[in-house]
Design an enzyme around this catalytic site. Structure first.
Site, mmCIF file in Angstrom:
data_model
loop_
_atom_site.group_PDB
_atom_site.id
_atom_site.type_symbol
_atom_site.label_atom_id
_atom_site.label_comp_id
_atom_site.label_asym_id
_atom_site.label_seq_id
_atom_site.Cartn_x
_atom_site.Cartn_y
_atom_site.Cartn_z
ATOM 1 N N LYS A 60 29.277 49.090 80.045
ATOM 2 C CA LYS A 60 28.183 49.562 79.189
ATOM 3 C C LYS A 60 28.538 49.373 77.715
ATOM 4 O O LYS A 60 27.677 49.023 76.905
ATOM 5 C CB LYS A 60 27.867 51.028 79.487
ATOM 6 C CG LYS A 60 27.212 51.210 80.849
ATOM 7 C CD LYS A 60 27.033 52.676 81.187
ATOM 8 C CE LYS A 60 26.401 52.821 82.564
ATOM 9 N NZ LYS A 60 26.254 54.225 82.939
ATOM 10 N N HIS A 111 37.481 65.068 85.049
ATOM 11 C CA HIS A 111 36.856 65.264 86.355
ATOM 12 C C HIS A 111 36.956 66.709 86.815
ATOM 13 O O HIS A 111 37.805 67.479 86.363
ATOM 14 C CB HIS A 111 37.454 64.333 87.409
ATOM 15 C CG HIS A 111 38.954 64.355 87.484
ATOM 16 N ND1 HIS A 111 39.673 65.375 88.020
ATOM 17 C CD2 HIS A 111 39.846 63.438 87.071
ATOM 18 C CE1 HIS A 111 40.959 65.103 87.955
ATOM 19 N NE2 HIS A 111 41.091 63.929 87.372
#
Length: 125
Positions: A60, A111
């Site tokens: 991206k 995470h």
């Protein structure tokens, strides 16, 4: 100076299901070193998810929708002695970084048991 940024989030359970369904997925996406690193942890899936998110975030950042076979293995998320993740590129992706005049990359991965998120920032000329 130009700044390129990408961010991605991965659902750990969804990635786990995909990996359990297809052993080829792991081989297609992750380098041997990434596999070794992730499998050395108690819950390897959160680490696989973090690396997958980082690879997507990098794509991206460079503004690419690439889905070419083998592209993910050309992006490796390694670990610095400090524990910080680092981006290593191989083949034509390394050449692309030179064309962007990218002088540096910053990768972060976080995470929880449910999600992994990654942000990649590239500094370009």
């Amino acid at each position: 100076m130009r700044l390129y940024h990408g961010i991605d989030i991965v659902n750990v359970d969804r990635l786990r299901e995909t990996m359990d369904r297809s052993a080829a997925f792991v081989e297609d996406i992750f380098t041997q070193e990434e596999q070794r690193y992730c499998l050395s942890h108690r819950d390897p899936y959160v680490h696989f998810a973090g690396r997958f998110a980082a690879k997507e975030a990098f794509l991206k950042a460079i503004g690419s929708g690439f889905t070419a076979i083998g592209i993910f293995r050309r992006i490796e998320i390694s670990v610095m002695p400090s524990g910080r993740p680092a981006l290593r590129l191989n083949g034509w992706l390394d050449n692309l970084m030179r064309r962007l005049n990218a002088s540096g990359a910053s990768v972060t991965i976080s995470h929880t048991p449910e999600y992994a998120v990654s942000s990649v920032i590239l500094l370009g000329g």
